[in-house]
Design a protein around this motif. Structure first.
Motif, PDB file in Angstrom:
ATOM      1  N   GLN A   1     -60.241 -12.971  61.635  1.00 52.07           N
ATOM      2  CA  GLN A   1     -59.931 -14.401  61.682  1.00 52.07           C
ATOM      3  C   GLN A   1     -58.421 -14.643  61.691  1.00 52.07           C
ATOM      4  O   GLN A   1     -57.926 -15.515  62.418  1.00 52.07           O
ATOM      5  CB  GLN A   1     -60.584 -15.109  60.497  1.00 52.07           C
ATOM      6  CG  GLN A   1     -62.104 -15.104  60.556  1.00 52.07           C
ATOM      7  CD  GLN A   1     -62.747 -15.780  59.360  1.00 52.07           C
ATOM      8  OE1 GLN A   1     -62.098 -16.519  58.620  1.00 52.07           O
ATOM      9  NE2 GLN A   1     -64.026 -15.538  59.161  1.00 52.07           N
ATOM     10  N   TYR A   2     -57.684 -13.871  60.905  1.00 45.49           N
ATOM     11  CA  TYR A   2     -56.218 -14.002  60.910  1.00 45.49           C
ATOM     12  C   TYR A   2     -55.667 -13.690  62.300  1.00 45.49           C
ATOM     13  O   TYR A   2     -54.701 -14.325  62.755  1.00 45.49           O
ATOM     14  CB  TYR A   2     -55.584 -13.057  59.884  1.00 45.49           C
ATOM     15  CG  TYR A   2     -56.019 -13.288  58.453  1.00 45.49           C
ATOM     16  CD1 TYR A   2     -56.502 -14.525  58.036  1.00 45.49           C
ATOM     17  CD2 TYR A   2     -55.980 -12.254  57.505  1.00 45.49           C
ATOM     18  CE1 TYR A   2     -56.922 -14.731  56.726  1.00 45.49           C
ATOM     19  CE2 TYR A   2     -56.387 -12.461  56.193  1.00 45.49           C
ATOM     20  CZ  TYR A   2     -56.862 -13.696  55.810  1.00 45.49           C
ATOM     21  OH  TYR A   2     -57.268 -13.902  54.516  1.00 45.49           O
ATOM     22  N   ALA A   3     -56.270 -12.722  62.977  1.00 43.70           N
ATOM     23  CA  ALA A   3     -55.823 -12.348  64.327  1.00 43.70           C
ATOM     24  C   ALA A   3     -55.979 -13.517  65.291  1.00 43.70           C
ATOM     25  O   ALA A   3     -55.105 -13.777  66.127  1.00 43.70           O
ATOM     26  CB  ALA A   3     -56.618 -11.139  64.820  1.00 43.70           C
ATOM     27  N   VAL A   4     -57.104 -14.223  65.177  1.00 48.73           N
ATOM     28  CA  VAL A   4     -57.354 -15.361  66.060  1.00 48.73           C
ATOM     29  C   VAL A   4     -56.336 -16.474  65.796  1.00 48.73           C
ATOM     30  O   VAL A   4     -55.809 -17.090  66.725  1.00 48.73           O
ATOM     31  CB  VAL A   4     -58.795 -15.884  65.877  1.00 48.73           C
ATOM     32  CG1 VAL A   4     -59.006 -17.170  66.672  1.00 48.73           C
ATOM     33  CG2 VAL A   4     -59.798 -14.827  66.305  1.00 48.73           C
TER      34      VAL A   4
ATOM     35  N   PHE B   1     -60.578 -21.296  60.487  1.00 47.79           N
ATOM     36  CA  PHE B   1     -59.693 -20.441  61.280  1.00 47.79           C
ATOM     37  C   PHE B   1     -59.565 -20.940  62.719  1.00 47.79           C
ATOM     38  O   PHE B   1     -58.525 -20.762  63.354  1.00 47.79           O
ATOM     39  CB  PHE B   1     -60.156 -18.974  61.235  1.00 47.79           C
ATOM     40  CG  PHE B   1     -61.294 -18.626  62.154  1.00 47.79           C
ATOM     41  CD1 PHE B   1     -61.054 -18.105  63.414  1.00 47.79           C
ATOM     42  CD2 PHE B   1     -62.606 -18.803  61.752  1.00 47.79           C
ATOM     43  CE1 PHE B   1     -62.089 -17.764  64.256  1.00 47.79           C
ATOM     44  CE2 PHE B   1     -63.655 -18.467  62.577  1.00 47.79           C
ATOM     45  CZ  PHE B   1     -63.404 -17.946  63.840  1.00 47.79           C
ATOM     46  N   ILE B   2     -60.604 -21.604  63.251  1.00 48.49           N
ATOM     47  CA  ILE B   2     -60.515 -22.190  64.593  1.00 48.49           C
ATOM     48  C   ILE B   2     -59.578 -23.391  64.571  1.00 48.49           C
ATOM     49  O   ILE B   2     -58.765 -23.589  65.488  1.00 48.49           O
ATOM     50  CB  ILE B   2     -61.914 -22.592  65.099  1.00 48.49           C
ATOM     51  CG1 ILE B   2     -62.756 -21.347  65.365  1.00 48.49           C
ATOM     52  CG2 ILE B   2     -61.810 -23.439  66.364  1.00 48.49           C
ATOM     53  CD1 ILE B   2     -62.235 -20.466  66.494  1.00 48.49           C
ATOM     54  N   LEU B   3     -59.662 -24.208  63.526  1.00 50.77           N
ATOM     55  CA  LEU B   3     -58.742 -25.344  63.400  1.00 50.77           C
ATOM     56  C   LEU B   3     -57.300 -24.857  63.285  1.00 50.77           C
ATOM     57  O   LEU B   3     -56.383 -25.445  63.880  1.00 50.77           O
ATOM     58  CB  LEU B   3     -59.127 -26.184  62.184  1.00 50.77           C
ATOM     59  CG  LEU B   3     -60.500 -26.868  62.227  1.00 50.77           C
ATOM     60  CD1 LEU B   3     -60.777 -27.602  60.918  1.00 50.77           C
ATOM     61  CD2 LEU B   3     -60.571 -27.838  63.408  1.00 50.77           C
ATOM     62  N   LEU B   4     -57.083 -23.778  62.539  1.00 53.13           N
ATOM     63  CA  LEU B   4     -55.730 -23.221  62.400  1.00 53.13           C
ATOM     64  C   LEU B   4     -55.251 -22.594  63.718  1.00 53.13           C
ATOM     65  O   LEU B   4     -54.059 -22.652  64.037  1.00 53.13           O
ATOM     66  CB  LEU B   4     -55.707 -22.178  61.277  1.00 53.13           C
ATOM     67  CG  LEU B   4     -55.876 -22.751  59.864  1.00 53.13           C
ATOM     68  CD1 LEU B   4     -56.042 -21.623  58.847  1.00 53.13           C
ATOM     69  CD2 LEU B   4     -54.679 -23.614  59.482  1.00 53.13           C
ATOM     70  N   PHE B   5     -56.171 -22.013  64.471  1.00 51.62           N
ATOM     71  CA  PHE B   5     -55.835 -21.485  65.793  1.00 51.62           C
ATOM     72  C   PHE B   5     -55.346 -22.612  66.710  1.00 51.62           C
ATOM     73  O   PHE B   5     -54.320 -22.480  67.402  1.00 51.62           O
ATOM     74  CB  PHE B   5     -57.067 -20.801  66.391  1.00 51.62           C
ATOM     75  CG  PHE B   5     -56.999 -20.554  67.870  1.00 51.62           C
ATOM     76  CD1 PHE B   5     -56.206 -19.538  68.386  1.00 51.62           C
ATOM     77  CD2 PHE B   5     -57.734 -21.328  68.764  1.00 51.62           C
ATOM     78  CE1 PHE B   5     -56.132 -19.297  69.756  1.00 51.62           C
ATOM     79  CE2 PHE B   5     -57.671 -21.101  70.128  1.00 51.62           C
ATOM     80  CZ  PHE B   5     -56.871 -20.085  70.615  1.00 51.62           C
ATOM     81  N   ILE B   6     -56.056 -23.727  66.697  1.00 50.37           N
ATOM     82  CA  ILE B   6     -55.650 -24.881  67.511  1.00 50.37           C
ATOM     83  C   ILE B   6     -54.315 -25.431  67.028  1.00 50.37           C
ATOM     84  O   ILE B   6     -53.432 -25.768  67.829  1.00 50.37           O
ATOM     85  CB  ILE B   6     -56.741 -25.969  67.462  1.00 50.37           C
ATOM     86  CG1 ILE B   6     -58.031 -25.440  68.110  1.00 50.37           C
ATOM     87  CG2 ILE B   6     -56.273 -27.244  68.162  1.00 50.37           C
ATOM     88  CD1 ILE B   6     -59.229 -26.350  67.927  1.00 50.37           C
ATOM     89  N   LEU B   7     -54.145 -25.506  65.704  1.00 53.37           N
ATOM     90  CA  LEU B   7     -52.877 -25.981  65.137  1.00 53.37           C
ATOM     91  C   LEU B   7     -51.720 -25.081  65.564  1.00 53.37           C
ATOM     92  O   LEU B   7     -50.640 -25.566  65.924  1.00 53.37           O
ATOM     93  CB  LEU B   7     -52.971 -26.036  63.613  1.00 53.37           C
ATOM     94  CG  LEU B   7     -51.689 -26.448  62.865  1.00 53.37           C
ATOM     95  CD1 LEU B   7     -51.260 -27.858  63.272  1.00 53.37           C
ATOM     96  CD2 LEU B   7     -51.906 -26.372  61.349  1.00 53.37           C
ATOM     97  N   ALA B   8     -51.947 -23.771  65.539  1.00 51.82           N
ATOM     98  CA  ALA B   8     -50.906 -22.820  65.963  1.00 51.82           C
ATOM     99  C   ALA B   8     -50.539 -23.041  67.431  1.00 51.82           C
ATOM    100  O   ALA B   8     -49.360 -22.985  67.804  1.00 51.82           O
ATOM    101  CB  ALA B   8     -51.392 -21.383  65.754  1.00 51.82           C
ATOM    102  N   SER B   9     -51.540 -23.326  68.268  1.00 50.96           N
ATOM    103  CA  SER B   9     -51.276 -23.599  69.687  1.00 50.96           C
ATOM    104  C   SER B   9     -50.449 -24.870  69.855  1.00 50.96           C
ATOM    105  O   SER B   9     -49.538 -24.926  70.696  1.00 50.96           O
ATOM    106  CB  SER B   9     -52.593 -23.741  70.453  1.00 50.96           C
ATOM    107  OG  SER B   9     -53.376 -22.586  70.338  1.00 50.96           O
TER     108      SER B   9
END
Length: 328
Positions: A63-66, A248-256
């Motif tokens: 999840q951290y990787a994503v 983790f998906i929300l954080l992935f979008i936030l990172a983008s």
């Protein structure tokens, strides 16, 4: 921390796999990690001190990787550069997902494996599987089986597509778009485009990479759609994103979003991208360590068939849509 020893074991396996992947990029570190893990499955399964760390790596580190993957995705730049390829990308992603769904039901394949093979084939191989597996609560064997299927057809594509493209007379631009939409994993896209460039003295690698990054954006809507679907299937009535979509998906979008609107040093972006790739390799090592290779081979026939048909349909769709819009 009781997980530390198992995490360290996965770390060292990932180091070895990353080295092998750098020497043979057509395969890639993540696939080497799965293979190494499966080879060591029997002796490591007896090491009780490693089990907690291996479990932590296969779930949390994945999840951290994503999340970190999001920092490599500048949404504005990718969409601006890859706009021309959108009709081909949308067509290939759609045909692969539909094919995987239909064949999964027709063959009686495990639903989770069907989803993983479908998203892995249609979007970006291991990264898409890494993002999707926790959402659908796929177990380690299901992930390993899906990664193995995607790897098989990645390698075939990287080897065969330069010759296929030359045989049917693709232009440099056409092959770059073909490689970026019809090959799943970034390492295999790079290998195929580099082979073409070596033969034709061209620069299709840049085109293929941009198209591949544009295609990777499909992780966001598909992850959100799967999250909502899985949430509803589990009986959740609350339609709030926070209750249906994994954090983790929300954080992935936030990172983008951060990557898109906040100027970050390129050196930092490169480090985060490298760390994301290494975390995926660690997680794949952990998944391999928990997967029985013999059982995987014996039960993998249906998954391979689904992957093969998806691969063929993606290839035909990519070439067909290119021909319709006049890129070939």
């Amino acid at each position: 921390m009781k997980q530390l020893k198992g995490i360290i074991l996965c770390f060292f396996l990932a180091l070895v796999a990353s080295f092998l992947g750098s020497r043979l990029p057509i395969v890639g570190g993540a696939v080497f990690a799965v293979i190494l893990g499966m080879v060591l499955n029997k002796p490591v399964s007896k090491l009780t001190w490693a089990s907690d760390g291996i479990a932590f790596t296969s779930k949390k580190i994945l999840q951290y990787a994503v999340i970190l993957l999001g920092f490599s995705m500048n949404l504005k730049t990718i969409l601006a550069s890859g706009q021309e390829s959108l009709p081909v990308i949308l067509s290939t992603v759609s045909i692969s997902l539909i094919t995987a769904y239909v064949l999964t039901r027709a063959l009686g394949l495990d639903r989770k494996i069907g989803i993983l093979v479908g998203v892995g084939s249609s979007i970006c191989g291991g990264s898409a599987i890494a993002a999707t597996a926790p959402i659908i609560d796929a177990n380690d064997e299901e992930v390993a089986k899906s990664i193995s299927v995607i790897f098989l057809f990645n390698v075939l594509a990287a080897i065969l597509f330069p010759s296929l493209g030359q045989w049917i007379g693709l232009s440099n631009q056409g092959f770059g778009l073909f490689a970026g939409t019809a090959i799943n994993d970034t390492s295999s896209v790079t290998a195929a485009a580099s082979s073409w460039d070596a033969i034709h003295q061209s620069n299709t690698l840049t085109i293929a990479t941009v198209v591949k990054l544009t295609r990777t954006l499909a992780i966001i809507p598909i992850s959100l759609a799967l999250s909502f679907y899985e949430g509803r299937q589990s009986g959740k009535k609350d339609l709030k994103i926070s209750s249906l979509v994994p954090s983790f998906i929300l954080l992935f979008i936030l990172a983008s979003i951060i990557r898109t609107f906040i100027p970050l040093p390129e050196s930092l972006i490169l480090q985060l991208k490298t760390l994301s790739k290494f975390f995926i390799t660690m997680a794949m090592a952990a998944i391999g360590l928990k997967t029985n290779l013999v059982h995987l081979v014996k039960t993998g026939g249906k998954a391979i068939l689904v992957g093969m048909v998806c691969w063929i349909f993606i290839t035909l769709t990519s070439l067909g849509v290119q021909s319709l819009i006049g890129i070939l």
